[in-house]
Design an enzyme around this catalytic site. Structure first.
Site, PDB file in Angstrom:
ATOM      1  N   ASP A 291       0.844  -1.189   0.000  1.00  0.00           N
ATOM      2  CA  ASP A 291       0.000   0.000   0.000  1.00  0.00           C
ATOM      3  C   ASP A 291       0.879   1.238   0.000  1.00  0.00           C
ATOM      4  O   ASP A 291       2.117   1.131  -0.035  1.00  0.00           O
ATOM      5  CB  ASP A 291      -0.961  -0.004   1.200  1.00  0.00           C
ATOM      6  CG  ASP A 291      -0.218  -0.026   2.534  1.00  0.00           C
ATOM      7  OD1 ASP A 291       1.032   0.071   2.537  1.00  0.00           O
ATOM      8  OD2 ASP A 291      -0.877  -0.137   3.584  1.00  0.00           O
TER       9      ASP A 291
ATOM     10  N   ASP B 260       1.409   5.066   1.960  1.00  0.00           N
ATOM     11  CA  ASP B 260       1.063   5.873   3.136  1.00  0.00           C
ATOM     12  C   ASP B 260       1.582   7.299   2.963  1.00  0.00           C
ATOM     13  O   ASP B 260       2.740   7.502   2.595  1.00  0.00           O
ATOM     14  CB  ASP B 260       1.675   5.270   4.409  1.00  0.00           C
ATOM     15  CG  ASP B 260       1.252   3.829   4.625  1.00  0.00           C
ATOM     16  OD1 ASP B 260       0.094   3.510   4.333  1.00  0.00           O
ATOM     17  OD2 ASP B 260       2.100   3.029   5.088  1.00  0.00           O
TER      18      ASP B 260
ATOM     19  N   ASP C 177      -3.310   5.039   2.535  1.00  0.00           N
ATOM     20  CA  ASP C 177      -3.623   5.568   3.868  1.00  0.00           C
ATOM     21  C   ASP C 177      -3.179   7.026   3.933  1.00  0.00           C
ATOM     22  O   ASP C 177      -2.021   7.339   3.646  1.00  0.00           O
ATOM     23  CB  ASP C 177      -2.900   4.774   4.962  1.00  0.00           C
ATOM     24  CG  ASP C 177      -3.439   3.355   5.102  1.00  0.00           C
ATOM     25  OD1 ASP C 177      -4.548   3.093   4.607  1.00  0.00           O
ATOM     26  OD2 ASP C 177      -2.739   2.514   5.693  1.00  0.00           O
TER      27      ASP C 177
END
Length: 522
Positions: free
Chosen positions: A329, A331, A446
């Protein structure tokens, strides 16, 4: 005839434990184990009661939680050997080995006294390898520089697998033990070829050493291969790979007969919004995200934030900041130099992104951190309470070719493009991301908003690695009597916050050498 004197009864284990539970604990960061050898059961019971009455935690059995081992009339080598003979004992390198004088002085003072050289039990290091680098012998991962590429992937990968398996079984202590063993191997300047190469190294418990020895002798570990090919391990890997699915949910699904995301999709399981989105976009989310894709998303986030709050600063964190070429992912940490201007920013950013059709899923949580309540009042934790958004971005393929954006604040280690793909002697070879044929790709992102006064702590906490951060908090608590979180650093002795605007200042407060992000890959 004179009757025999009745033998004095020593309090039972359960009674002593109840005594411990009934006494308030004044020093939660310290757990003491008194060695009965040469001390005797009666004296040990008396000293245990005395410690508990003073507010100390005195453990009846040795466990992962122990921080201080106290002995009487024993040498350090004797205590270390005795601990090693006990089932379930971890390495003595992980705890303080102390003479009874430290304990009695602490009892007299009513508080843990500083540990001086005269309190420490000497342990022989006759077998320590003279060629071992000093950094490799340090007990905490936050004391060591751990590069992204290393020489012992053939040993660390099996240990990481066993750590993951222990996580699936919710055996946290065992999982951390394997991770610490793997972390120490990543710091070594060359590949391990024989067990003698490991002499003098901390954090290597009996189980890890047994696995390492088997790999060195036979090329593989029977336990590791059995775990790798077990139906339960493979199913738990697959199920927890669904965005929004944790270990307990995956375990329940496994016991109900589900083995894969496709099984979940065909079942009648009730899924929450996050799990529904995770299942819907699982194929994309299971692919690796490239650094180019991360930078492209960074440009989008930068544009959204600047339109709403000019002057805000956006920093790419996580594995990419540590120099990784790919990740699961992306961030981003967002702040603004004027404290307070960042409040309420996240809903506006999300609204802008949704208006552009760039979000497939989003879940916002607001800032719930209050320094007056959450600093010294609660133990340090890996979880923070910043304003944040867990989201799934819709990244169009045309954005992949855009030039990378530069993070305005916070050093980002460049990906090691110059290095060849790693093998068993050169570190980890990361799988390359695949392009979607649909014209866009779902990517986990995120977004975290931090007040400027907490930015240094947030940047440190969100950079990782997970074990490095865990070891930082453990060092702060055990060695410095401080409480560290992604929000603040609190000195328990001085009863005050230690302010810092940069990571370097935080390392300085902790008495540690500053380690750049690209060497925090523990």
């Amino acid at each position: 005839m004179v009757p025999l004197k009745r033998r004095k009864v020593v309090p039972t284990h359960s009674t002593t434990e109840n005594d411990n539970n009934n006494q308030p604990t004044k020093f939660p960061g310290i757990v003491i184990f008194l060695v009965e050898r040469k001390m005797g059961a009666s004296r040990r019971a008396f000293l245990s009661r005395l410690g508990r009455n003073k507010g100390f935690q005195i453990a009846e059995k040795y466990s992962e939680a122990i921080t201080h081992v106290v002995a009487e009339n024993n040498s350090g080598d004797e205590v270390k050997a005795w601990l090693g003979s006990q089932a379930g004992c971890s390495s003595a390198e992980e705890v303080y080995l102390l003479d009874i004088s430290w304990y009695t002085e602490s009892m007299a003072a009513g508080t843990p006294v500083d540990i001086l050289d005269r309190h420490k039990l000497e342990v022989s290091h006759a077998h320590q390898s003279p060629t071992l680098p000093a950094a490799a012998t340090k007990r905490y991962a936050c004391q060591r520089r751990t590069p992204l590429k290393h020489h012992n992937i053939f040993l660390t990968e099996p240990l990481d697998l066993l750590a993951a398996s222990a996580d699936f079984a919710e055996h946290e202590g065992r999982s951390v033990a394997f991770l610490r063993a793997a972390a120490i191997l990543k710091t070594l300047p060359k590949a391990v070829r024989r067990m003698e190469d490991l002499q003098g190294l901390p954090c290597l418990g009996e189980h890890s050493l047994r696995v390492i020895k088997e790999i060195l002798e036979y090329g593989s570990s029977q336990e590791v291969e059995a775990t790798r090919h077990s139906e339960q391990f493979q199913a738990m890997q697959a199920l927890t790979g669904i965005f929004g699915v944790g270990v307990r949910t995956a375990d329940r699904w496994f016991r109900e007969g589900l083995r894969s995301p496709s099984d979940v999709a065909k079942s009648e399981q009730r899924l929450n919004d996050t799990q529904q989105a995770g299942l819907m976009h699982h194929e994309d989310l299971s692919q690796r995200v490239s650094r180019v894709e991360a930078d492209a998303i960074g440009q989008i986030v930068e544009r959204a934030v600047q339109e709403i709050l000019p002057g805000a600063q956006i920093t790419l964190t996580g594995g990419f900041r540590r120099g990784k070429e790919t990740g699961h992912d992306v961030d981003f940490l967002i702040t603004h130099p004027e404290e307070g201007k960042e409040e309420g920013l996240m809903p506006k950013v999300v609204q802008w992104l949704e208006a552009q059709g760039l979000l497939l899923f989003q879940k916002i949580t607001m800032n719930s951190y209050l320094e007056c309540k959450d600093g010294p009042a609660r133990p340090s934790s890996s979880m923070d309470r910043f304003e944040r958004c867990f989201s799934i971005f819709k990244l169009h393929n045309k954005t992949h070719s855009q030039s990378p954006s530069q993070a305005p604040r916070g050093t980002v280690c460049p990906p090691p493009h110059a290095q060849a793909p790693c093998d068993a002697t050169g570190g980890e070879k990361e799988p390359q991301p695949q392009c979607s044929s649909s014209g866009w790709k779902a990517v986990r992102v995120d977004l975290v908003v931090s007040p400027y006064s907490q930015f240094g702590f947030a940047l440190l906490g969100w950079t990782g690695s997970k074990l490095f951060e865990r070891e930082l908090r453990r060092w702060a608590g055990r060695e410095k009597k401080m409480s560290l979180s992604s929000h603040a650093l609190y000195d328990l002795n001085q009863r005050c916050y230690l302010r810092a605007t940069t990571e370097e200042e935080i390392f300085s407060h902790l008495g540690l050498e500053y380690i750049p992000p690209c060497e925090r890959n523990a």
